[in-house]
Design a protein around this motif. Structure first.
Motif, PDB file in Angstrom:
ATOM      1  N   ALA A 248       1.134  -1.033  -0.040  1.00  0.00           N
ATOM      2  CA  ALA A 248      -0.051  -0.256  -0.310  1.00  0.00           C
ATOM      3  C   ALA A 248       1.022   1.435  -0.381  1.00  0.00           C
ATOM      4  CB  ALA A 248      -1.068   0.407   1.396  1.00  0.00           C
ATOM      5  N   ALA A 249       1.950   1.152   0.624  1.00  0.00           N
ATOM      6  CA  ALA A 249       2.579   2.568   0.630  1.00  0.00           C
ATOM      7  C   ALA A 249       3.179   2.583  -0.184  1.00  0.00           C
ATOM      8  CB  ALA A 249       3.213   2.528   1.901  1.00  0.00           C
ATOM      9  N   ALA A 250       3.791   1.853  -0.709  1.00  0.00           N
ATOM     10  CA  ALA A 250       4.957   1.377  -2.406  1.00  0.00           C
ATOM     11  C   ALA A 250       3.901   2.522  -3.300  1.00  0.00           C
ATOM     12  CB  ALA A 250       4.870   0.780  -2.843  1.00  0.00           C
ATOM     13  N   VAL A 251       2.824   1.960  -3.763  1.00  0.00           N
ATOM     14  CA  VAL A 251       1.715   2.511  -4.379  1.00  0.00           C
ATOM     15  C   VAL A 251       1.073   3.969  -4.265  1.00  0.00           C
ATOM     16  CG1 VAL A 251      -1.018   2.077  -5.100  1.00  0.00           C
ATOM     17  CG2 VAL A 251       1.035   0.366  -4.975  1.00  0.00           C
ATOM     18  N   VAL A 252       1.020   4.311  -2.720  1.00  0.00           N
ATOM     19  CA  VAL A 252       0.405   5.445  -2.530  1.00  0.00           C
ATOM     20  C   VAL A 252       1.583   6.420  -3.019  1.00  0.00           C
ATOM     21  CG1 VAL A 252       0.230   7.483  -0.375  1.00  0.00           C
ATOM     22  CG2 VAL A 252      -1.134   5.348  -0.362  1.00  0.00           C
ATOM     23  N   ALA A 253       3.208   6.414  -2.295  1.00  0.00           N
ATOM     24  CA  ALA A 253       4.223   6.586  -2.808  1.00  0.00           C
ATOM     25  C   ALA A 253       5.102   6.735  -4.468  1.00  0.00           C
ATOM     26  CB  ALA A 253       5.906   6.657  -2.219  1.00  0.00           C
ATOM     27  N   GLY A 254       4.782   5.705  -4.889  1.00  0.00           N
ATOM     28  CA  GLY A 254       5.370   5.499  -6.555  1.00  0.00           C
ATOM     29  C   GLY A 254       6.528   5.156  -6.596  1.00  0.00           C
ATOM     30  N   ARG A 255       6.635   4.408  -5.477  1.00  0.00           N
ATOM     31  CA  ARG A 255       7.604   3.217  -5.554  1.00  0.00           C
ATOM     32  C   ARG A 255       7.988   2.673  -3.858  1.00  0.00           C
ATOM     33  NH1 ARG A 255      10.236   6.325  -0.898  1.00  0.00           N
ATOM     34  NH2 ARG A 255       9.835   8.089  -0.272  1.00  0.00           N
ATOM     35  N   SER A 256       9.259   2.073  -3.973  1.00  0.00           N
ATOM     36  CA  SER A 256       9.284   0.953  -2.929  1.00  0.00           C
ATOM     37  C   SER A 256       9.379   1.344  -1.435  1.00  0.00           C
ATOM     38  CB  SER A 256      10.539   0.025  -3.589  1.00  0.00           C
ATOM     39  OG  SER A 256      10.438  -0.414  -4.729  1.00  0.00           O
ATOM     40  N   SER A 257       8.550   1.256  -0.448  1.00  0.00           N
ATOM     41  CA  SER A 257       8.278   1.430   0.709  1.00  0.00           C
ATOM     42  C   SER A 257       7.800   0.551   1.663  1.00  0.00           C
ATOM     43  CB  SER A 257       7.540   2.849   1.045  1.00  0.00           C
ATOM     44  OG  SER A 257       7.194   3.900   1.594  1.00  0.00           O
ATOM     45  N   ASN A 258       8.733   1.146   2.956  1.00  0.00           N
ATOM     46  CA  ASN A 258       8.534   0.345   4.342  1.00  0.00           C
ATOM     47  C   ASN A 258       7.221   0.911   5.000  1.00  0.00           C
ATOM     48  OD1 ASN A 258       8.290  -1.400   6.857  1.00  0.00           O
ATOM     49  ND2 ASN A 258      10.585  -0.506   6.571  1.00  0.00           N
ATOM     50  N   GLY A 259       6.579  -0.126   4.057  1.00  0.00           N
ATOM     51  CA  GLY A 259       5.135  -0.078   5.320  1.00  0.00           C
ATOM     52  C   GLY A 259       4.982   0.415   6.953  1.00  0.00           C
ATOM     53  N   ARG A 260       5.676  -0.615   7.206  1.00  0.00           N
ATOM     54  CA  ARG A 260       5.753  -0.214   8.568  1.00  0.00           C
ATOM     55  C   ARG A 260       6.079   0.748   9.925  1.00  0.00           C
ATOM     56  NH1 ARG A 260       5.585  -5.137  11.617  1.00  0.00           N
ATOM     57  NH2 ARG A 260       6.308  -4.099  13.066  1.00  0.00           N
ATOM     58  N   THR A 261       7.094   1.442   8.645  1.00  0.00           N
ATOM     59  CA  THR A 261       7.276   2.482   9.518  1.00  0.00           C
ATOM     60  C   THR A 261       7.061   3.803   8.292  1.00  0.00           C
ATOM     61  OG1 THR A 261       9.420   2.194   7.304  1.00  0.00           O
ATOM     62  CG2 THR A 261      10.129   1.640  10.129  1.00  0.00           C
ATOM     63  N   ALA A 262       6.314   3.670   7.871  1.00  0.00           N
ATOM     64  CA  ALA A 262       5.729   4.719   6.502  1.00  0.00           C
ATOM     65  C   ALA A 262       4.702   5.123   7.038  1.00  0.00           C
ATOM     66  CB  ALA A 262       5.648   4.426   4.625  1.00  0.00           C
ATOM     67  N   TRP A 263       3.635   4.109   7.286  1.00  0.00           N
ATOM     68  CA  TRP A 263       1.902   4.513   8.080  1.00  0.00           C
ATOM     69  C   TRP A 263       2.977   4.866   8.819  1.00  0.00           C
ATOM     70  CZ3 TRP A 263      -1.393   5.448   4.465  1.00  0.00           C
ATOM     71  CH2 TRP A 263      -1.679   4.705   3.424  1.00  0.00           C
ATOM     72  N   LEU A 264       1.334   6.125   8.972  1.00  0.00           N
ATOM     73  CA  LEU A 264       1.752   6.817  11.006  1.00  0.00           C
ATOM     74  C   LEU A 264       0.171   6.740  11.667  1.00  0.00           C
ATOM     75  CD1 LEU A 264       3.993  10.104  10.113  1.00  0.00           C
ATOM     76  CD2 LEU A 264       4.472   7.070  10.910  1.00  0.00           C
ATOM     77  N   VAL A 265      -0.311   6.002  12.754  1.00  0.00           N
ATOM     78  CA  VAL A 265      -1.264   6.475  13.814  1.00  0.00           C
ATOM     79  C   VAL A 265      -1.857   8.182  13.243  1.00  0.00           C
ATOM     80  CG1 VAL A 265      -2.421   6.048  15.288  1.00  0.00           C
ATOM     81  CG2 VAL A 265      -1.125   4.495  15.213  1.00  0.00           C
ATOM     82  N   ASP A 266      -2.715   8.328  12.435  1.00  0.00           N
ATOM     83  CA  ASP A 266      -3.563   9.741  12.150  1.00  0.00           C
ATOM     84  C   ASP A 266      -3.449   9.954  12.976  1.00  0.00           C
ATOM     85  OD1 ASP A 266      -3.951  11.623  10.597  1.00  0.00           O
ATOM     86  OD2 ASP A 266      -5.821  10.632  10.560  1.00  0.00           O
ATOM     87  N   GLY A 267      -3.253  11.379  13.238  1.00  0.00           N
ATOM     88  CA  GLY A 267      -2.772  12.389  14.809  1.00  0.00           C
ATOM     89  C   GLY A 267      -1.841  11.854  15.257  1.00  0.00           C
ATOM     90  N   THR A 268      -1.301  11.430  15.894  1.00  0.00           N
ATOM     91  CA  THR A 268      -0.378  10.871  16.470  1.00  0.00           C
ATOM     92  C   THR A 268       1.065  10.691  16.299  1.00  0.00           C
ATOM     93  OG1 THR A 268      -0.262   8.559  16.778  1.00  0.00           O
ATOM     94  CG2 THR A 268      -1.907   9.318  18.341  1.00  0.00           C
TER      95      THR A 268
END
Length: 311
Positions: A269-289
């Motif tokens: 999911a993170a890679a598709v959003v960013a248009g490049r390879s991405s570590n989703g475990r660190t790229a996604w942040l709990v919204d607001g925190t």
């Protein structure tokens, strides 16, 4: 709370890649599955001489990222499978690599029952949207008495329970985050907090939520307008979502998700959003925190530690 169920699996030839049978306690149904390479052994099984429904499963020849499925029924499944094993130009089907057969242990399934099941299963698979169906539009089959339809509704429920355990996901309904939560499904659906992923340098962002173990990017989230990373990786998935109309051009210059979309992992999911390879475990942040997905997961485990120590 959803009640647990016991499923009995049996490796017919003792190997994980061979023939496999599955049964659910207190269900008259019987499931037999195996690879196409074991078809000669499979059609000799007594189950193949019974009335039942079957599934042919394999990669879609037009898009290897998708699964293609054919759903059929027969009074003599062995003969029907032999026909499907012929080359395409001889009336067979080339795409399938695995077969799954559902019959009844008490042999009480009739031709009318399996025609009804086939119709319902085609409709369920089409609605779930997890595969490409080789069947045409399902024809409504109403040739069963009301009592038999009730029995087949239970039979369908068990099929939809056992097939995902065997790795066949195409009948499993997507519990989308945007779908209304009713009193019936509220106790069984586990939802994470919202996660946020910024679109680098382009000002957009995406929201995601994990529900029932699947990682969804939410409708109206934004993604980068084109793949900008190294070739390979999730580039094919990015381009597939554009081609399928899941991602459409937005006036902002980004791409917009037209509906919730389930990814196999936070990193996909993170890679598709960013248009490049991405570590989703660190790229996604709990919204607001600002807490990472990985830290949020660790927090869930830490909260269980006192209970585990007291056990």
């Amino acid at each position: 709370m959803t009640q647990g169920r016991s499923i009995r699996l049996f490796l017919v030839d003792g190997t994980p890649n061979g023939l496999l049978t599955a049964e659910i306690m207190n269900w008259t149904g019987h499931v037999l599955t195996g690879p196409r390479s074991k078809l000669a052994e499979l059609v000799q099984r007594p189950e193949c001489g019974r009335t039942g429904v079957y599934f042919l499963v394999g990669p879609d020849p037009d898009d290897s990222l998708r699964t293609r499925v054919y759903i059929g029924e027969s009074d003599d499944v062995a003969q029907r499978l032999k026909t499907h094993n012929r080359p395409e130009d001889a009336g067979g089907k080339d795409f399938w690599e695995r077969v799954c057969l559902v019959t009844s242990k008490d042999q009480n399934l009739t031709k009318a029952h399996v025609k009804y099941l086939e119709s319902k299963l085609i409709g369920i698979a089409a609605s779930a949207g997890r595969c490409v169906l080789s069947n045409g539009t399902a024809h409504e089959y109403a040739g069963l008495p009301e009592s038999d339809r009730a029995d087949m509704a239970f039979f369908l429920e068990q099929i939809r329970t056992v097939l995902p355990v065997l790795g066949f996901e195409f009948l499993r309904e997507l519990s989308k985050p945007s779908a209304p939560v009713t009193g019936d499904n509220l106790p069984t659906i586990e939802r994470s907090p919202l996660f946020r992923r910024e679109v680098p340098k382009e000002g957009g962002y995406a929201l995601a939520q994990e529900i029932d173990g699947e990682f969804f990017v939410l409708k109206d989230s934004r993604a980068r307008s084109k793949w900008g990373g190294a070739p390979g990786g999730y580039e094919a998935l990015f381009k597939q979502l554009v081609a399928d109309g899941v991602l459409v051009p937005d006036p902002s210059g980004l791409l917009r998700f037209v509906d919730d979309y389930a990814f196999k992992s936070p990193s996909a999911a993170a890679a598709v959003v960013a248009g490049r390879s991405s570590n989703g475990r660190t790229a996604w942040l709990v919204d607001g925190t600002g807490q990472t997905y990985a830290a949020w997961q660790d927090q869930q485990l830490s909260a269980l530690q006192p209970a585990l120590e007291d056990a």
